[in-house]
Design a protein around this motif. Structure first.
Motif, PDB file in Angstrom:
ATOM      1  N   SER A 638     -37.573 -37.712   2.439  1.00 47.17           N
ATOM      2  CA  SER A 638     -38.089 -39.056   2.152  1.00 47.17           C
ATOM      3  C   SER A 638     -37.410 -40.137   2.993  1.00 47.17           C
ATOM      4  N   LEU A 639     -36.314 -39.780   3.704  1.00 49.21           N
ATOM      5  CA  LEU A 639     -35.620 -40.765   4.529  1.00 49.21           C
ATOM      6  C   LEU A 639     -36.413 -41.057   5.803  1.00 49.21           C
ATOM      7  N   ASP A 640     -36.432 -42.343   6.200  1.00 50.97           N
ATOM      8  CA  ASP A 640     -37.123 -42.710   7.439  1.00 50.97           C
ATOM      9  C   ASP A 640     -36.320 -42.275   8.655  1.00 50.97           C
ATOM     10  N   HIS A 641     -35.042 -42.569   8.649  1.00 51.76           N
ATOM     11  CA  HIS A 641     -34.169 -42.209   9.766  1.00 51.76           C
ATOM     12  C   HIS A 641     -32.928 -41.510   9.214  1.00 51.76           C
ATOM     13  N   PRO A 642     -33.038 -40.188   8.945  1.00 53.62           N
ATOM     14  CA  PRO A 642     -31.893 -39.461   8.373  1.00 53.62           C
ATOM     15  C   PRO A 642     -30.744 -39.338   9.369  1.00 53.62           C
ATOM     16  N   THR A 643     -29.612 -39.881   8.991  1.00 55.72           N
ATOM     17  CA  THR A 643     -28.404 -39.737   9.794  1.00 55.72           C
ATOM     18  C   THR A 643     -27.447 -38.783   9.083  1.00 55.72           C
TER      19      THR A 643
END
Length: 706
Positions: A638-643
């Motif tokens: 669900s994260l847009d930009h998973p870091t």
């Protein structure tokens, strides 16, 4: 009813049942005890003196024949001569008396040759000599000495004193006194002593020679003890022939039979007690390790039943081969010892296989003792242990049947090296043909072990419902009908399941759990979503969420139902119980927070139980890991930009939430396991959601090219 019992059995509801685990260990111990009785209690015979031996009877034990030992000691001590001590005081006293005689004669001198002169000389001699001399020697015998000149007397003295001294120094016993006197008399006859003095020399020598070698009781006792200590005990060795078949049983033979305890009336219960203690000790070790395997590694009682059955088979196999074993032909080299250990490693766990290998080796020490009570065959125990350890260590890939054949080569080399060790360190001489024969035994044992293992594996897997790696690999095939059903009817769920499978396998491998089981179970854990696929967000592609138009309770009921619907569908398809259990447990008793809070917004009195999965909580490490990875994958997706930091934060948050909610209580996961899981899951997710190069807009490139 039987199906329900079997279901409970495989699902682990009886996992904590100590009596059942103890019963299995007790059955193995009792079976070993029964088969080992002939090895600790020898056969007894109804024999009588002077009868005929019905068969060749060997001594079952090593024992001393004390009666014969005492008899030999008596014979040796009777042969010991009395010890005598030469008295130096007596020697010096007698020599001094002889010297006194010559001194007095020299002092008296010549008084004349007439009768009056001789009489006067004798009176002087008698007056000067000590009473002890005059009491034993008549004065008249000194007359020749008185009449001889000085040179003749010196010759006589130089012969007499050394001769008497030598005789006394050698020691004279009462019975040897006449011989000593006779010897000096003969020496005097052939010496340079004047003829006129030879008789008087003999008479004085007879006076000087007395018994001076006296009986010494202390030295005699020491000699007797020394002789007795040199006597070797008369031993009856284990395996020694007591009587040949058809021979007459003499008194001595009957006594040997009685000493070794082979007569009918001499049966002893102590060996039975000792064997019972040993069997109970082995059973206790098996019980403790089985209990550990159940509660620390998640094995079911079906695995323990397999272990018990394999143990019974191995004990029976060793017993049958031991019937043909002898000192001349060590048939125990032919035992396919690696069979049991490899089967337990493949079907259960490696640690359990190691412990059972040690127990089988200890049992072999008893079973291969040639039925000589009181003895253990350490060589057989070492050989069996090394053969089994080789099978365990050389089997590196349990998932491949071919690896069992490869491992057998390592077992063969180990067997041959062990056999050569036994042969080369022994003092017995072996021909090269015997060496090759025994090495052939070791090679054959390894090959037979491989054949037995491959032949018995399907029996145990099918008969006990054991989930083998081969069965798991078949279920992991993308062409499996149930997987295709998920792919077609719920493609989003299929993709989600594949991602959870990747995470779960990596996580399981990091803590030593069954990664392949976790992967396959993850493929099927959400099968229940195919009942109503569009009610789950991963399948709502380009459509409105139906839950927006439903009451929270209705939505929760649909969501909560999917683990149990999936378990029912898997059970209908005859899937392994382990996979069904994971599908049922993968949400545990977690709370549907979204619908719970949505319901709280609409009304105040909301029961939390209505929005929790009914469970059960994850019962194994694999189920708990899938429980964690299922939520982690959905959250990270669900994260847009998973870091890396975001991923680590989400993973840690979900794991802490599961831990605090008690979802991991029954899974046997430790805090150390959780640390390893966090690292493994984060590493895998970072590999999946790594940053990519942003390519320029294609349309812009086309416009610029124009």
């Amino acid at each position: 009813m039987f199906d329900r019992m079997r279901e409970r059995f495989f699902k682990g509801e009886w996992r904590t049942s100590k009596p059942i685990i103890g019963l299995l260990a007790l059955v193995v111990a009792a079976f070993f005890f029964i088969l080992a009785i002939p090895n600790i209690q020898t056969q007894t015979y109804n024999l009588e003196k002077y009868g005929t031996a019905p068969e060749t009877i060997r001594s079952p034990i090593t024992i001393e024949n004390e009666q014969k030992t005492d008899q030999q000691i008596r014979e040796v001590t009777r042969a010991v001569d009395d010890r005598y001590t030469v008295s130096e005081d007596i020697t010096e006293e007698r020599i001094s008396m002889i010297e006194e005689i010559f001194d007095v004669v020299e002092e008296t001198g010549a008084e004349g040759d007439d009768a009056a002169g001789k009489e006067e000389q004798l009176r002087k001699v008698q007056a000067l000599l000590s009473d002890e001399i005059t009491s034993e020697l008549p004065t008249e015998i000194f007359l020749p000495l008185l009449q001889a000149d000085k040179e003749e007397r010196e010759t006589a003295e130089q012969f007499l004193i050394p001769s008497v001294h030598t005789a006394l120094e050698d020691g004279i016993r009462a019975e040897g006194l006449p011989d000593a006197e006779r010897n000096i008399h003969l020496k005097a006859e052939y010496s340079s002593v004047p003829a006129s003095l030879k008789q008087v020399v003999s008479d004085i020598a007879a006076f000087g020679l007395v018994e001076n070698s006296l009986y010494d009781p202390r030295r005699t006792e020491e000699a007797i003890k020394s002789a007795a200590s040199q006597v070797e005990p008369v031993m009856i060795r284990a395996g020694e022939v007591l009587v040949q078949k058809g021979s007459t049983i003499t008194n001595d033979i009957y006594e040997d039979l009685r000493l070794t305890g082979v007569l009918k009336e001499q049966r002893n219960l102590l060996p039975f007690l000792g064997l019972a203690c040993f069997a109970l000790l082995l059973g206790t070790i098996m019980y403790m390790e089985s209990f550990r395997a159940v509660h620390h590694y998640g094995l079911s009682l079906s695995h323990l039943a397999i272990t018990a059955l394999i143990s019974i088979f191995m004990v029976f196999l060793m017993k049958m081969i031991s019937l043909y074993d002898s000192m001349d032909q060590p048939i125990f080299y032919l035992v396919p010892a690696a069979t049991g250990a490899v089967l337990i490693k493949v079907l259960c766990r490696e640690r359990l296989a190691l412990v059972m290998a040690i127990l089988y080796a200890l049992m072999g020490c008893v079973l291969f003792n040639g039925q000589l009570s009181g003895t253990l065959n350490a060589a057989a125990g070492m050989y069996l242990l090394l053969s089994q350890l080789a099978g365990i260590f050389f089997l590196t890939r349990k998932k491949e049947r071919l690896s069992i054949v490869k491992a057998s080569a390592g077992v063969a080399i180990t067997n041959i090296c062990t056999i050569l060790f036994f042969l080369f360190i022994s003092f017995e001489k072996y021909t090269w043909s015997e060496v090759l024969l025994y090495c052939g035994y070791g090679f054959a044992a390894a090959m037979i072990a491989a054949v037995l293992t491959l032949g018995l594996l399907p029996f145990f897997e099918t008969g006990f419902g054991i989930l083998s790696d081969q069965k798991l690999l078949a279920l992991a095939s993308p062409n499996h009908p149930v997987l295709r059903k998920i792919l077609i009817e719920a493609p989003g769920t299929y993709h989600h399941s594949v991602m959870v499978a990747n995470l779960s396998e990596a996580a399981c491998e990091s803590i030593g759990a069954n990664g392949l089981l976790a992967r396959v179970a993850a493929y099927y854990h959400d099968l229940g979503k195919t009942v109503k696929p569009h009610f789950f967000i991963e399948n709502q592609m380009g459509m409105k969420n139906p839950h927006d138009y439903m009451e929270p309770e209705e939505s929760a009921e649909i969501i909560i139902d999917h683990p149990y619907a999936g378990a029912a569908m898997l059970e209908k398809e005859n899937f392994p119980p382990e996979i069904i259990a994971i599908a049922e447990q993968h949400h545990g008793t977690t709370l549907l927070k979204y619908f719970f809070h949505k319901a709280q917004e609409r009304r105040e009195s909301v029961k939390e139980e209505e929005f929790r999965y009914p469970g059960p909580k994850p019962q194994t490490k694999e189920a708990a890991i899938i429980n964690i990875c299922d939520s982690v994958e959905a959250a990270v997706r669900s994260l847009d930009h998973p870091t890396a930091d975001k991923i680590r934060s989400i993973v840690r948050s979900i794991m802490e939430s599961r831990l605090l909610d008690g979802q991991l209580d029954d899974s046997h996961l430790t805090f150390n396991d959780l640390k390893k899981l966090e690292y493994a899951i984060c590493e895998t997710l970072q590999g999946i959601y790594h940053s990519r190069i942003e390519y320029p807009d294609t349309k812009q490139l086309v416009r610029e090219a124009k």
